[in-house]
Write a protein that holds these residues in place. Sequence first.
Motif, PDB file in Angstrom:
ATOM      1  N   ASP A 232      10.060 -11.959  70.666  1.00  0.00           N
ATOM      2  CA  ASP A 232      10.189 -11.267  71.953  1.00  0.00           C
ATOM      3  C   ASP A 232       8.827 -11.079  72.615  1.00  0.00           C
ATOM      4  O   ASP A 232       8.691 -11.242  73.825  1.00  0.00           O
ATOM      5  N   LEU A 233       7.813 -10.737  71.817  1.00  0.00           N
ATOM      6  CA  LEU A 233       6.471 -10.561  72.358  1.00  0.00           C
ATOM      7  C   LEU A 233       5.914 -11.874  72.892  1.00  0.00           C
ATOM      8  O   LEU A 233       5.279 -11.904  73.939  1.00  0.00           O
ATOM      9  N   LYS A 234       6.152 -12.952  72.166  1.00  0.00           N
ATOM     10  CA  LYS A 234       5.691 -14.260  72.619  1.00  0.00           C
ATOM     11  C   LYS A 234       6.388 -14.662  73.909  1.00  0.00           C
ATOM     12  O   LYS A 234       5.765 -15.199  74.819  1.00  0.00           O
ATOM     13  N   LYS A 235       7.704 -14.392  73.999  1.00  0.00           N
ATOM     14  CA  LYS A 235       8.457 -14.725  75.214  1.00  0.00           C
ATOM     15  C   LYS A 235       7.929 -13.921  76.395  1.00  0.00           C
ATOM     16  O   LYS A 235       7.713 -14.467  77.480  1.00  0.00           O
ATOM     17  N   LYS A 236       7.693 -12.635  76.181  1.00  0.00           N
ATOM     18  CA  LYS A 236       7.163 -11.790  77.263  1.00  0.00           C
ATOM     19  C   LYS A 236       5.795 -12.286  77.718  1.00  0.00           C
ATOM     20  O   LYS A 236       5.506 -12.317  78.913  1.00  0.00           O
ATOM     21  N   ALA A 237       4.957 -12.666  76.784  1.00  0.00           N
ATOM     22  CA  ALA A 237       3.620 -13.164  77.123  1.00  0.00           C
ATOM     23  C   ALA A 237       3.726 -14.468  77.917  1.00  0.00           C
ATOM     24  O   ALA A 237       3.010 -14.652  78.911  1.00  0.00           O
ATOM     25  N   MET A 238       4.607 -15.361  77.498  1.00  0.00           N
ATOM     26  CA  MET A 238       4.791 -16.633  78.206  1.00  0.00           C
ATOM     27  C   MET A 238       5.384 -16.392  79.593  1.00  0.00           C
ATOM     28  O   MET A 238       4.987 -17.048  80.562  1.00  0.00           O
ATOM     29  N   ASP A 239       6.327 -15.469  79.680  1.00  0.00           N
ATOM     30  CA  ASP A 239       6.923 -15.139  80.979  1.00  0.00           C
ATOM     31  C   ASP A 239       5.872 -14.578  81.932  1.00  0.00           C
ATOM     32  O   ASP A 239       5.819 -14.948  83.105  1.00  0.00           O
ATOM     33  N   GLN A 240       5.004 -13.702  81.430  1.00  0.00           N
ATOM     34  CA  GLN A 240       3.951 -13.127  82.258  1.00  0.00           C
ATOM     35  C   GLN A 240       2.949 -14.189  82.689  1.00  0.00           C
ATOM     36  O   GLN A 240       2.514 -14.214  83.827  1.00  0.00           O
ATOM     37  N   GLU A 241       2.643 -15.098  81.788  1.00  0.00           N
ATOM     38  CA  GLU A 241       1.730 -16.197  82.118  1.00  0.00           C
ATOM     39  C   GLU A 241       2.332 -17.088  83.209  1.00  0.00           C
ATOM     40  O   GLU A 241       1.635 -17.512  84.126  1.00  0.00           O
TER      41      GLU A 241
ATOM     42  N   ASN B  77       2.060 -15.237  86.510  1.00  0.00           N
ATOM     43  CA  ASN B  77       0.677 -15.275  86.993  1.00  0.00           C
ATOM     44  C   ASN B  77       0.357 -16.632  87.608  1.00  0.00           C
ATOM     45  O   ASN B  77      -0.285 -16.712  88.657  1.00  0.00           O
TER      46      ASN B  77
END
Length: 70
Positions: A6-15, A18
Amino acid sequence: MKKVKDLKKKAMDQELLNKIFTLKDEWTNLESIMSRSVEPSEEGQYELAISKAKYLYLIREAKIRNISAL
């Protein structure tokens, strides 16, 4: 394990978000420059088309991933 995913998905989504905002700024800046140009160059038109295509591609990707900036 699920939290890491979930953390990786959130980070990729935020990237992705951006990158979308960055490309939108680039596209609108190029569009503004081209509209003010007396005689736009082919290279400028090419760069404008490329930045627009990248932006639209990432917008589609965000819709597929069900990502929203709001």
